[in-house]
Motif scaffolding. Structure first.
Motif, PDB file in Angstrom:
ATOM      1  N   PRO A  83      -5.354   6.107 -42.517  1.00  0.00           N
ATOM      2  CA  PRO A  83      -4.354   6.240 -41.256  1.00  0.00           C
ATOM      3  C   PRO A  83      -4.941   5.157 -40.605  1.00  0.00           C
ATOM      4  O   PRO A  83      -3.721   4.800 -39.607  1.00  0.00           O
ATOM      5  CB  PRO A  83      -5.199   7.477 -40.764  1.00  0.00           C
ATOM      6  N   TYR A  84      -6.092   4.644 -40.233  1.00  0.00           N
ATOM      7  CA  TYR A  84      -6.173   3.532 -39.517  1.00  0.00           C
ATOM      8  C   TYR A  84      -5.469   2.164 -39.847  1.00  0.00           C
ATOM      9  O   TYR A  84      -4.896   1.781 -38.540  1.00  0.00           O
ATOM     10  CB  TYR A  84      -7.619   2.993 -39.367  1.00  0.00           C
ATOM     11  N   GLY A  85      -5.144   1.984 -40.869  1.00  0.00           N
ATOM     12  CA  GLY A  85      -4.141   1.029 -41.176  1.00  0.00           C
ATOM     13  C   GLY A  85      -2.837   0.804 -40.619  1.00  0.00           C
ATOM     14  O   GLY A  85      -2.124  -0.003 -40.352  1.00  0.00           O
ATOM     15  N   GLN A  86      -2.229   2.012 -40.491  1.00  0.00           N
ATOM     16  CA  GLN A  86      -1.025   2.464 -40.081  1.00  0.00           C
ATOM     17  C   GLN A  86      -0.927   2.298 -38.664  1.00  0.00           C
ATOM     18  O   GLN A  86       0.012   2.473 -38.024  1.00  0.00           O
ATOM     19  CB  GLN A  86      -0.510   3.840 -40.498  1.00  0.00           C
ATOM     20  N   THR A  87      -2.152   2.325 -37.933  1.00  0.00           N
ATOM     21  CA  THR A  87      -2.095   2.221 -36.600  1.00  0.00           C
ATOM     22  C   THR A  87      -1.967   0.830 -36.160  1.00  0.00           C
ATOM     23  O   THR A  87      -1.898   0.480 -34.815  1.00  0.00           O
ATOM     24  CB  THR A  87      -3.273   2.574 -35.694  1.00  0.00           C
ATOM     25  N   GLU A  88      -2.328  -0.265 -36.834  1.00  0.00           N
ATOM     26  CA  GLU A  88      -1.988  -1.682 -36.389  1.00  0.00           C
ATOM     27  C   GLU A  88      -0.984  -2.073 -35.654  1.00  0.00           C
ATOM     28  O   GLU A  88      -0.803  -3.208 -34.843  1.00  0.00           O
ATOM     29  CB  GLU A  88      -2.275  -2.531 -37.660  1.00  0.00           C
ATOM     30  N   THR A  89       0.311  -1.508 -35.943  1.00  0.00           N
ATOM     31  CA  THR A  89       1.362  -1.887 -35.093  1.00  0.00           C
ATOM     32  C   THR A  89       1.381  -1.281 -33.709  1.00  0.00           C
ATOM     33  O   THR A  89       2.406  -1.758 -33.071  1.00  0.00           O
ATOM     34  CB  THR A  89       2.600  -1.324 -35.932  1.00  0.00           C
ATOM     35  N   TYR A  90       0.219  -0.743 -33.374  1.00  0.00           N
ATOM     36  CA  TYR A  90       0.178  -0.070 -31.860  1.00  0.00           C
ATOM     37  C   TYR A  90      -0.640  -1.260 -31.125  1.00  0.00           C
ATOM     38  O   TYR A  90      -0.942  -0.731 -30.112  1.00  0.00           O
ATOM     39  CB  TYR A  90      -0.220   1.002 -31.930  1.00  0.00           C
ATOM     40  N   ARG A  91      -0.853  -2.338 -31.850  1.00  0.00           N
ATOM     41  CA  ARG A  91      -1.501  -3.704 -30.912  1.00  0.00           C
ATOM     42  C   ARG A  91      -0.510  -4.476 -30.335  1.00  0.00           C
ATOM     43  O   ARG A  91       0.457  -4.427 -30.346  1.00  0.00           O
ATOM     44  CB  ARG A  91      -2.492  -4.024 -32.095  1.00  0.00           C
ATOM     45  N   THR A 276      -8.192  -4.476 -50.050  1.00  0.00           N
ATOM     46  CA  THR A 276      -7.227  -5.263 -49.344  1.00  0.00           C
ATOM     47  C   THR A 276      -5.851  -4.698 -49.563  1.00  0.00           C
ATOM     48  O   THR A 276      -4.904  -4.678 -48.732  1.00  0.00           O
ATOM     49  CB  THR A 276      -7.453  -6.765 -49.448  1.00  0.00           C
ATOM     50  N   HIS A 277      -5.441  -4.588 -50.830  1.00  0.00           N
ATOM     51  CA  HIS A 277      -4.012  -4.295 -51.389  1.00  0.00           C
ATOM     52  C   HIS A 277      -3.777  -2.760 -50.551  1.00  0.00           C
ATOM     53  O   HIS A 277      -2.480  -2.707 -50.027  1.00  0.00           O
ATOM     54  CB  HIS A 277      -3.959  -4.064 -52.610  1.00  0.00           C
ATOM     55  N   ILE A 278      -4.472  -1.779 -50.015  1.00  0.00           N
ATOM     56  CA  ILE A 278      -4.094  -0.608 -49.628  1.00  0.00           C
ATOM     57  C   ILE A 278      -4.092  -0.990 -47.939  1.00  0.00           C
ATOM     58  O   ILE A 278      -3.063  -0.519 -47.314  1.00  0.00           O
ATOM     59  CB  ILE A 278      -5.271   0.075 -49.621  1.00  0.00           C
ATOM     60  N   ASP A 279      -4.977  -2.031 -47.441  1.00  0.00           N
ATOM     61  CA  ASP A 279      -4.670  -2.286 -46.145  1.00  0.00           C
ATOM     62  C   ASP A 279      -3.172  -2.899 -46.014  1.00  0.00           C
ATOM     63  O   ASP A 279      -2.656  -2.495 -44.919  1.00  0.00           O
ATOM     64  CB  ASP A 279      -5.851  -3.586 -45.746  1.00  0.00           C
ATOM     65  N   ILE A 280      -3.020  -3.812 -46.667  1.00  0.00           N
ATOM     66  CA  ILE A 280      -1.805  -4.342 -46.646  1.00  0.00           C
ATOM     67  C   ILE A 280      -0.448  -3.442 -46.471  1.00  0.00           C
ATOM     68  O   ILE A 280       0.406  -3.426 -45.666  1.00  0.00           O
ATOM     69  CB  ILE A 280      -1.322  -5.668 -47.717  1.00  0.00           C
ATOM     70  N   GLN A 281      -0.454  -2.482 -47.653  1.00  0.00           N
ATOM     71  CA  GLN A 281       0.311  -1.432 -47.667  1.00  0.00           C
ATOM     72  C   GLN A 281       0.433  -0.402 -46.447  1.00  0.00           C
ATOM     73  O   GLN A 281       1.493   0.024 -45.993  1.00  0.00           O
ATOM     74  CB  GLN A 281       0.332  -0.704 -48.891  1.00  0.00           C
ATOM     75  N   MET A 282      -0.641  -0.212 -46.019  1.00  0.00           N
ATOM     76  CA  MET A 282      -0.828   0.779 -44.682  1.00  0.00           C
ATOM     77  C   MET A 282      -0.073  -0.108 -43.560  1.00  0.00           C
ATOM     78  O   MET A 282       0.392   0.693 -42.856  1.00  0.00           O
ATOM     79  CB  MET A 282      -2.396   1.226 -44.719  1.00  0.00           C
ATOM     80  N   ASN A 283      -0.546  -1.312 -43.401  1.00  0.00           N
ATOM     81  CA  ASN A 283      -0.268  -2.107 -42.211  1.00  0.00           C
ATOM     82  C   ASN A 283       1.412  -2.093 -42.160  1.00  0.00           C
ATOM     83  O   ASN A 283       1.979  -1.765 -41.191  1.00  0.00           O
ATOM     84  CB  ASN A 283      -0.383  -3.285 -42.094  1.00  0.00           C
ATOM     85  N   PHE A 284       1.989  -2.207 -43.400  1.00  0.00           N
ATOM     86  CA  PHE A 284       3.497  -2.078 -43.591  1.00  0.00           C
ATOM     87  C   PHE A 284       4.008  -0.772 -43.416  1.00  0.00           C
ATOM     88  O   PHE A 284       4.952  -0.563 -42.625  1.00  0.00           O
ATOM     89  CB  PHE A 284       3.920  -2.681 -44.911  1.00  0.00           C
ATOM     90  N   GLN A 285       3.137   0.034 -43.998  1.00  0.00           N
ATOM     91  CA  GLN A 285       3.597   1.646 -43.684  1.00  0.00           C
ATOM     92  C   GLN A 285       3.757   1.984 -42.075  1.00  0.00           C
ATOM     93  O   GLN A 285       4.477   2.582 -41.613  1.00  0.00           O
ATOM     94  CB  GLN A 285       2.884   2.502 -44.206  1.00  0.00           C
ATOM     95  N   GLY A 286       2.924   1.467 -41.410  1.00  0.00           N
ATOM     96  CA  GLY A 286       2.869   1.844 -39.916  1.00  0.00           C
ATOM     97  C   GLY A 286       3.970   1.092 -39.080  1.00  0.00           C
ATOM     98  O   GLY A 286       4.551   1.638 -38.364  1.00  0.00           O
ATOM     99  N   ILE A 287       4.482  -0.056 -39.557  1.00  0.00           N
ATOM    100  CA  ILE A 287       5.497  -0.745 -39.164  1.00  0.00           C
ATOM    101  C   ILE A 287       6.805   0.238 -39.472  1.00  0.00           C
ATOM    102  O   ILE A 287       7.483   0.184 -38.506  1.00  0.00           O
ATOM    103  CB  ILE A 287       6.018  -2.025 -39.659  1.00  0.00           C
ATOM    104  N   LYS A 288       7.020   0.612 -40.607  1.00  0.00           N
ATOM    105  CA  LYS A 288       7.791   1.932 -41.103  1.00  0.00           C
ATOM    106  C   LYS A 288       7.915   2.913 -40.048  1.00  0.00           C
ATOM    107  O   LYS A 288       9.031   3.631 -39.692  1.00  0.00           O
ATOM    108  CB  LYS A 288       7.843   2.197 -42.399  1.00  0.00           C
TER     109      LYS A 288
END
Length: 377
Positions: A83-91, A276-288
Motif C-alpha cells: 500500500p505504501y508504494g501506491q501512495t508515492e503519487t501523493y507527493r 524493487t520490482h514490487i516497488d516499481i509496480q506499486m508506484n505505477f499502480q498508484g499513478i493509475k
C-alpha cells in the motif's frame, strides 16, 4: 422582427446549454477531487495498518527471536510496502507527506551508518555504544540525513536492512541470520542494541504514517483545505503534479534509470530485500489509482468514484485516449522487467530503459490531459 426574436431565443438556449454543461463539468471536477481524497485516505490507512502489523511482528520477534518469527517480520515488511508504494503519487506538491517523507522512505542509504557490513564488523550506530549509549526515536530522527544524503537512519529501508542485511548474492536477497538478535549464542555483537534499534525505528514509522493519515481524514486540515477551499484548477494542478513527477521524474529516472546507468545495486530502491520490482509496480499502480479513480484496499474492497479519466474523455477524447494507451504501454513494459532488479540492471538494461521511456511518455501525455482539466503549470 419575428426572425430576430427566433435567433435571440436560439442564442439564449445555446448560452443556457453551455452554462449547464460548464456547471456539470465543474461539479464533476469537484466530485473527482473528492474521490481522489478518499483514495488517498484509504491508501494511507492501509499503509498505517500494515505498519502496525509490522511493528507487532517485530516486537514479538525481538522479545523471543526465532527463525520463524524473523521470517514473519520480513513478510510483514513486504506486505507493508504494497500500500505504501501506491501512495508515492501523493507527493511533490507540498502535501502532508512532504513533512515526514525523509523519515519514512528516504534512500539510497549507506548501511555503514547503522550496522556492521562486510569487511567492517564494528561500524554503525548499533556498534558504537560509547557515542550513542541510548537508542530511541529521538536519536534516530536527529541523526537522519544529518551527516550526508545517504546517512539514512529511519524508515522502511532502515528496517529492511535490519531484517535482511546486505544483499551480497546474485541469486537471493540479503541473508542476515536471525541469530544477530540472540543475546545468548548469537551472531555479530550488540544483539540487544540491534533489537532496540529495530523496535524504535519501526515505532517511528508507525508514528509518522499516523501523522500523514490524520491530515487526510475527513476531519483532517489538509483534506478539508483541498476539497472545500482550494480552487478546482489548483487542486487539479496538485494532483497532476504528483502523478507527472512520479512517472517522469522520481520513478523513471531516480528509481530506474540511475540504477541502470550506474549499474550499482546500491541505487535500487529496496536493495536488501530484492523487492524493487514490487516497488516499481506499486508506484505505477498508484499513478493509475489517482487517474482512474479506483483503489483496491488490502482487505479486497474497492474505493472508487468520479474519476479524471472519464472527465478527460468527455472534454478531449483524443488526449484521453492517448494517455490511456500510454498507461497500457507502460504497464506492459514494467511487467516485462526481469527479476531480481539488481541483476536486471546488469543483464537486461534494454527492458528497463524501454519501461523508463514509456513512463516518460506517460508523464508527457498526462500533462496534456492536465491542461485540458484546468491544471496550470
Amino acid at each position: 422582427m419575428k426572425k430576430y426574436l427566433i435567433i435571440l431565443s436560439l442564442f439564449s438556449l445555446l448560452v443556457a446549454s453551455c452554462k449547464k454543461e460548464e456547471d456539470t463539468t465543474a461539479a464533476e471536477k469537484t466530485e473527482a477531487i473528492a474521490n481522489y481524497a478518499k483514495i488517498v485516505e484509504a491508501s494511507y490507512e492501509d499503509s498505517y495498518n500494515t505498519a502496525v502489523t509490522l511493528k507487532q511482528k517485530i516486537d514479538a520477534f525481538v522479545a523471543t527471536p526465532t527463525a520463524a518469527s524473523f521470517d514473519a517480520c520480513k513478510e510483514a515488511w513486504k506486505a507493508a510496502r504494497i500500500p505504501y508504494g501506491q501512495t508515492e503519487t501523493y507527493r511533490f506538491y507540498d502535501g502532508p507527506i512532504e513533512e515526514v517523507e525523509g523519515l519514512i522512505n528516504a534512500w539510497p542509504m549507506d548501511e555503514n551508518f547503522i550496522d556492521y557490513v562486510q569487511g567492517n564488523a564494528n561500524t554503525g550506530l548499533i556498534n558504537d555504544p560509547t557515542t550513542y549509549p541510548t537508542i530511541n526515536k529521538t536519536v534516530l530522527v536527529d541523526l537522519n540525513e544529518s551527516i550526508s544524503e545517504t546517512s539514512i537512519f529511519t524508515g522502511y529501508h532502515a528496517i529492511e536492512f535490519l531484517l535482511w542485511g546486505q544483499d551480497l548474492s546474485a541469486t537471493s536477497a540479503g541473508l542476515r541470520p536471525y541469530t544477530d538478535y540472540l543475546s545468548t549464542g548469537g551472531t555479530a555483537k550488540n544483539q540487544a542494541r540491534r533489537g532496540q534499534y529495530l523496535k524504535a525505528v519501526t515505532e517511528l514509522l508507525v508514528d509518522n504514517l499516523k501523522t500523514v493519515l490524520d491530515e487526510w481524514r475527513t476531519t483532517g486540515k489538509y483534506r478539508k483545505e483541498l476539497t472545500t477551499s482550494t480552487p478546482t484548477d489548483t487542486a487539479m494542478t496538485r494532483i497532476f503534479t504528483g502523478l507527472g513527477k512520479l512517472a517522469k521524474g522520481e520513478l523513471s529516472d531516480e528509481r530506474m534509470f540511475v540504477a541502470v546507468d550506474s549499474k550499482d545495486q546500491e541505487n535500487e530502491h529496496s536493495c536488501f530485500s530484492d523487492n524493487t520490482h514490487i516497488d516499481i509496480q506499486m508506484n505505477f499502480q498508484g499513478i493509475k489509482n489517482a487517474y482512474f479513480g479506483s483503489y483496491k484496499k488490502v482487505d479486497g474492497s474497492t474505493v472508487s468514484g468520479t474519476n479524471l479519466s472519464d472527465l478527460a474523455s468527455k472534454l478531449d477524447k483524443t488526449k484521453a485516449d492517448a494517455l490511456a494507451a500510454a498507461f497500457t504501454d507502460a504497464e506492459t513494459k514494467i511487467k516485462a522487467i526481469p527479476t531480481p532488479f539488481d541483476q536486471a540492471i546488469l543483464k537486461n538494461q534494454d527492458k528497463i530503459i524501454s519501461a523508463v521511456e514509456a513512463l516518460r511518455k506517460l508523464g508527457d501525455k498526462s500533462s496534456d490531459v492536465a491542461l485540458t482539466l484546468g491544471a496550470k503549470f
